[in-house]
Design an enzyme around this catalytic site. Structure first.
Site, PDB file in Angstrom:
ATOM      1  N   CYS A 181      57.710  42.275 -10.582  1.00 44.35           N
ATOM      2  CA  CYS A 181      57.275  43.315  -9.467  1.00 44.35           C
ATOM      3  C   CYS A 181      56.534  43.419  -9.569  1.00 44.35           C
ATOM      4  CB  CYS A 181      58.167  44.556  -9.206  1.00 44.35           C
ATOM      5  SG  CYS A 181      58.450  45.936  -7.668  1.00 44.35           S
ATOM      6  N   LEU A 182      55.280  44.840  -9.522  1.00 42.28           N
ATOM      7  CA  LEU A 182      54.092  45.380  -9.384  1.00 42.28           C
ATOM      8  C   LEU A 182      53.015  44.271  -9.773  1.00 42.28           C
ATOM      9  CD1 LEU A 182      52.083  47.179  -8.490  1.00 42.28           C
ATOM     10  CD2 LEU A 182      51.959  48.493  -9.715  1.00 42.28           C
ATOM     11  N   GLU A 223      66.053  42.804 -14.522  1.00 37.79           N
ATOM     12  CA  GLU A 223      66.972  43.590 -14.989  1.00 37.79           C
ATOM     13  C   GLU A 223      67.728  44.178 -14.653  1.00 37.79           C
ATOM     14  OE1 GLU A 223      63.793  44.685 -13.778  1.00 37.79           O
ATOM     15  OE2 GLU A 223      63.378  46.167 -13.430  1.00 37.79           O
ATOM     16  N   ASN A 227      63.018  46.486  -5.043  1.00 39.75           N
ATOM     17  CA  ASN A 227      62.163  47.660  -4.690  1.00 39.75           C
ATOM     18  C   ASN A 227      60.647  47.926  -4.507  1.00 39.75           C
ATOM     19  OD1 ASN A 227      61.126  49.881  -4.727  1.00 39.75           O
ATOM     20  ND2 ASN A 227      61.351  50.491  -6.901  1.00 39.75           N
ATOM     21  N   HIS A 229      63.344  42.544  -9.384  1.00 34.34           N
ATOM     22  CA  HIS A 229      64.373  43.223 -11.178  1.00 34.34           C
ATOM     23  C   HIS A 229      65.561  42.262 -11.482  1.00 34.34           C
ATOM     24  CE1 HIS A 229      61.591  46.532 -10.285  1.00 34.34           C
ATOM     25  NE2 HIS A 229      61.277  46.537  -8.784  1.00 34.34           N
ATOM     26  N   GLN A 259      52.928  41.338  -8.064  1.00 34.55           N
ATOM     27  CA  GLN A 259      51.753  41.432  -7.084  1.00 34.55           C
ATOM     28  C   GLN A 259      50.093  41.051  -7.849  1.00 34.55           C
ATOM     29  OE1 GLN A 259      52.710  44.993  -5.428  1.00 34.55           O
ATOM     30  NE2 GLN A 259      54.721  44.177  -4.695  1.00 34.55           N
TER      31      GLN A 259
END
Lengths: 384, 501
Positions: A277-278, A363, A319, A361, A281
């Protein structure tokens, strides 16, 4: 008790309050997951956001002490169509309303969440103001308009742990959740899969890390040292880890100069890196690419992602409000996963270095387990 | 992976006459399949003896046989069609798609397989092969398979003596127990034992009655929560859940006779994902290569223990509901998957832009209510059990469970506008009560404790007569979440009535 939700475009929704009798500003976004509101509330990536659930009936299972993704809920506000008047689940410890009240988070129910979602889909995510206090429509709209928004703001520093720590040294929180089997009597809430030896030391950068990432890493035999987002690369590498994990987190990736520099240093060191995710990025930015804000983001548990290396489709939990621009990436970075809904980048692999990352994600929590094998891939990459 | 080029013609077996337990849902699935396969350029051959079906309209298949759905007749059709393919010099072969015509089609296909007819004429079964159908349909094989892949099933054991029976009971460790003597006509001598005395009595009688002195003892799941998952799988092993369903009525009532709700309401994400993982494990282990399956689970409301009840390796009644509930056309896509397409190669009908390899997520609630016609069968026992007795169903969509339930009840065409409060009288046995009259407690208790067609309305009567949620729960084992929803409808009725007065 009356509650109000105002958007920066001047629209105002009236409903009933639940949770704390307070007010908050935030970016109003929607999540399409039909299960997992508790995991969503406690995911630090939602810092600064007022989350709307598109599924209308929320709170049916209450909240339990085990299914948390961090130490507390992080959303600024919670918007739902209908709060369950009763809690029906064998593991529930509190009702959703009690839980939000205890944690100082305002909620609003009884508004037309479908109309709100449609508006956000057309206009894109908007700044908003939620309140269970006595405010007029005009005051609420003014608050929504004057809130500066998420762009360029560092929310990571609000959710990252202040100091480094060893994750779950006594192996009390990491085992996989299981259901009781057969008719033998046992303590039904504490049935867990056994954990392997923790024999691979790694460092996990905490940009707002979800507990289930740490649980999954531990379940794969990693001994995880969690470091704050501000820790320089040299400090992370000092303990001679076998690999680096870059976590999820809130907000605008481009606002995190210090972390992008750190990730750049880590890339240079040649150490195996896995990002989510982040973290994905920031790898994109550190490797020379660019990120951009998606119109209304991907938030839900049914996003189809195609693995371009195998041709397989995974249903993923997502998300994120920002994405890596595929065209901005240097030639040594390959896009190996794409979102089948809008063709945006969902995964990258470095062509020469042991680095890979995903935008979604693996997880889960909440969401499907289709991508769990990525944690095995990280282990295999480290073990060579 | 594009569509298969070795197939010329597809034989689809329909469901035949409409009966209780197998109605127009299989005309729906078969029609969808015919359309989808013709669209892809296959020659479609259809067998169905029921003229009042859409699929038997001339434009849906290239050749329609209005013939009895028996192995003998279908064999003749196969012989004729194989010769036809030879005559026209077709490049591909004839295949059989058995999974879209309900149990009739599946049984007929299996009979053709067992008689060696499919092998003789080299007719491949697509969608699910004979081994997969067998693994899904044979209770013992299925149960053993589930245990072998680490899933939980109801605990059971066989006994030939009272002592052995006691050991089995000890292993299960919980009453009630279900006792089934082996090889007795119509299951005579079986029953449910609620305590040790009843158990010993029934075992003795069962052992006496069984010609081989054998009884099966099984853990009872009465009162457990019942769930269903609609799964799709393609040749590349991509699996998706199309729809999750929670039964309003607890275990012990046939799904066809239960009020069912989509999506699942009372599982946390952790529990739901375990059920999702289990669903994929089941479809893979059974070996349904492509297409849809329906998998049923029971969950103990106190411990969360989840057991697999059964799976249908075919399109089922729930598939029709799931298709309409989510907009994912299961039968159509199952037909395309059977001829080689992958989920991500098929466009999603609703969005027209995104692929079918996704899991529908909805922002509404879907409720299905069964329609009974006991007035037409005065000799039938109106108690609901594991044998299906409803003659139809109505489904409704709402933004809340309350809205969808009220709409579904109104759709039943039994003259009611929902749970009650519509000014119409209640006829119970030979008594007539006014709409807002409070019914006698003993009548309510009787109607709540035994599952029956009108029980949903007696939840209202009970709440209006002052029964507590816990009292109703102990009589019905209907989850308190559902009971509270009913209570909200009843409370609102009272609120409206008060305004009127």
């Amino acid at each position: 008790m009356r509650a109000i939700l105002a958007l920066e475009d001047g629209s105002v929704y009236h409903g009933q309050a639940f949770g704390t009798r307070g007010s908050a500003c935030g970016e109003v976004c929607f999540n399409t997951s039909m299960t997992g509101y508790q995991e969503i509330l406690t995911d630090p990536s939602y810092k600064g956001q007022i989350v709307t659930m598109t599924y209308p009936l929320i709170g049916n299972c209450g909240v339990n002490a085990q299914d948390v993704e961090s130490w507390r809920p992080h959303v600024s506000g919670f918007v739902i169509r209908e709060l369950s008047p009763v809690v029906s689940n064998w593991r529930a410890d509190f009702s959703l309303a009690e839980y939000l009240e205890k944690n100082g988070i305002p909620g609003i129910e009884g508004i037309d969440t479908r109309a709100l979602t449609k508006k956000l889909r057309v206009r894109g995510a908007m700044n908003g103001f939620i309140s269970a206090e006595d405010v007029s429509d005009e005051e609420a709209s003014a608050k929504a308009k004057s809130w500066p928004g998420l762009m360029g703001v560092d929310y990571v520093k609000e959710v990252t742990h202040a100091t480094a720590f060893q994750w779950d040294e006594r192996d009390e929180q990491s085992a996989n959740f299981k259901l009781v089997r057969g008719t033998a009597a046992s303590d039904i809430r504490n049935i867990r899969d056994p954990l392997p030896a923790a024999d691979i030391p790694i460092v996990a950068y905490d940009f707002g890390i979800k507990y289930n990432i740490l649980r999954r890493l531990r379940q794969r035999g990693f001994k995880v040292r969690v470091v704050p987002a501000t820790a320089p690369a040299a400090e992370a590498l000092r303990s001679k880890p076998a690999g680096i994990f870059l976590s999820n987190g809130p907000g605008d990736p481009a606002a995190l100069d210090y972390a992008i520099r750190t990730v750049g240093d880590l890339v240079k060191s040649g150490i195996p890196i896995f990002g989510i995710c982040l973290g994905h990025q920031m790898l994109g930015l550190a490797l020379g690419g660019k990120t951009f804000k998606l119109k209304f983001g991907h938030r839900g548990a049914n996003q189809p992602v195609k693995d371009l290396e195998t041709g397989k489709v995974e249903i993923t939990s997502q998300n994120h409000g920002f994405a890596v621009d595929a065209d901005s990436l240097p030639s040594e970075v390959g896009v190996n996963r794409i979102n089948l809904n809008d063709q945006t980048v969902e995964g990258m692999r470095h062509k020469r270095k042991p680095i890979f990352c995903v935008q979604y994600h693996p997880e889960a929590s909440p969401g499907p387990h289709d991508s769990t094998p990525l944690f095995d891939e990280f282990r295999a990459m480290i073990m060579g | 992976m594009p569509k298969r080029t070795d197939i010329h013609s597809v034989l689809i077996i329909g469901a035949g006459p409409i009966i209780i337990g197998q109605a127009c849902e299989f005309d729906y699935s078969g029609t969808q399949a015919c359309k989808a396969l013709k669209e892809e350029g296959f020659r479609v051959i259809l067998v169905n003896s029921n003229p009042a079906t859409i699929m038997t309209d001339p434009e849906f298949a290239d050749r329609t046989y209005l013939e009895p759905i028996t192995p003998e007749c279908v064999e003749k059709i196969i012989v004729r069609e194989v010769e036809e393919l030879k005559r026209i010099g077709a490049k591909g072969k004839l295949v059989l798609l058995p999974t879209l015509g309900g149990q009739t089609a599946l049984n007929t296909a299996m009979a053709l397989h067992r008689k060696g007819i499919l092998d003789t004429y080299n007719v491949e079964m697509i969608g699910a092969n004979a081994q997969a159908i067998e693994r899904g349909e044979d209770r013992q094989i299925f149960k053993d398979l589930m245990l072998s892949i680490g899933l939980d099933v109801p605990v059971s054991g066989t006994a030939h003596t009272l002592e052995e029976a006691r050991q089995v009971a000890e292993k299960i460790a919980r009453f009630p127990l279900i006792i089934r003597p082996a090889f007795t006509l119509g299951g005579t001598g079986g029953g449910i034992a609620y305590n040790r005395d009843e158990f010993e009595e029934m075992i003795k009688r069962g052992l006496d009655l069984s010609p081989v002195s054998e009884v099966l003892i099984e853990e009872s799941l009465l009162g457990w929560k019942e769930y269903e998952m609609e799964v799709m799988r393609d040749k590349a092993d991509n699996c998706v859940i199309v729809c999750s369903i929670e039964n309003f009525d607890p275990m012990g009532i046939h799904t066809g006779d239960s009020i069912t709700v989509a999506p699942i309401q009372t599982l946390t994400d952790k529990e739901y994902q375990i059920m999702r993982d289990a669903s994929f494990a089941v479809i893979r282990a059974v070996g349904v290569e492509t297409g849809g399956s329906n998998i049923q689970f029971a969950v103990n409301p106190e411990t969360g223990r989840m057991v697999i009840i059964e799976m249908n390796p075919r399109v089922s009644r729930s598939s029709a509901l799931a298709s309409k509930a989510t907009g994912f056309p299961i039968a159509k896509i199952a037909a395309k998957l059977a001829v080689g397409f992958l989920l991500d190669e098929i466009k999603n009908d609703i969005t027209r832009e995104t692929p079918a390899s996704f899991e529908p997520t909805i922002d509404y609630v879907v409720t299905k209510v069964p329609r009974f016609a006991f007035e037409k069968f005065p000799q039938a026992d109106p108690t609901l059990n594991t044998q299906m007795k409803s003659v139809g169903e109505a489904m409704a969509i709402g933004r809340t469970f309350k809205e969808s339930l009220q709409k579904a009840l109104r759709s039943l065409e039994i003259g009611r506008y929902g749970l009650g409060g519509d000014g119409k009288p209640w006829r119970i046995s030979d008594q007539v009560y006014g709409d807002r009259e409070t019914l006698p407690r003993e009548v309510i208790t009787r109607k709540l404790s035994v599952p029956n067609a009108e029980r949903i309305f007696f939840l209202r009567h009970a709440l209006r007569a002052g029964f507590s949620i816990d009292e109703i729960f102990s009589l019905t084992k209907i989850d308190r979440w559902f009971l509270m929803q009913i209570k909200e409808i009843v409370d609102f009725e009272e609120e409206l009535a008060a305004i009127k007065n």
